[in-house]
Design a protein around this motif. Structure first.
Motif, PDB file in Angstrom:
ATOM      1  N   PHE A  19      15.741  58.709  98.041  1.00 50.01           N
ATOM      2  CA  PHE A  19      16.730  58.293  97.038  1.00 50.01           C
ATOM      3  C   PHE A  19      18.024  57.791  97.661  1.00 50.01           C
TER       4      PHE A  19
ATOM      5  N   LEU B 219      18.822  58.275  92.261  1.00 47.97           N
ATOM      6  CA  LEU B 219      17.848  59.114  91.560  1.00 47.97           C
ATOM      7  C   LEU B 219      17.180  58.333  90.446  1.00 47.97           C
TER       8      LEU B 219
ATOM      9  N   ILE C 194      17.896  53.017  88.040  1.00 50.24           N
ATOM     10  CA  ILE C 194      17.919  53.054  89.496  1.00 50.24           C
ATOM     11  C   ILE C 194      19.043  52.167  89.988  1.00 50.24           C
TER      12      ILE C 194
END
Ligand SMILES: [Zn+2]
Length: 79
Positions: A32, A37, A45
């Protein structure tokens, strides 16, 4: 943000250096680090960079239940 976390004493796996843990939702996890996340919709995203806010349950590789996912109360998806 990832490098700043190292300055705060954070590791790639939280308290250890095991990277790519699917149940460690943090910008410290390489999964990530650059995309952020993954929200339940998957649409946010690149906008959801954060450190881990809670310890998620340990994953038992011999007893995975896909419908339970990673049991994140916030419903994040994982890699
Ligand atoms: Zn790092």
């Amino acid at each position: 943000m990832h490098e700043f976390g190292h300055n705060l004493g954070l590791h790639h796996g939280g308290g250890d250096d095991m990277n790519f843990k699917p149940n460690f939702l943090s910008v410290m996890n390489y999964s990530f680090q650059t995309v952020g996340l993954l929200t339940p919709s998957g649409l946010a995203i690149f906008h959801n960079f954060d450190y881990s806010r809670r310890k998620l349950p340990t994953i038992d590789e011999t007893g995975l239940f896909e419908s339970a996912g990673i049991s994140d109360p916030d419903g994040h998806l994982t890699l």
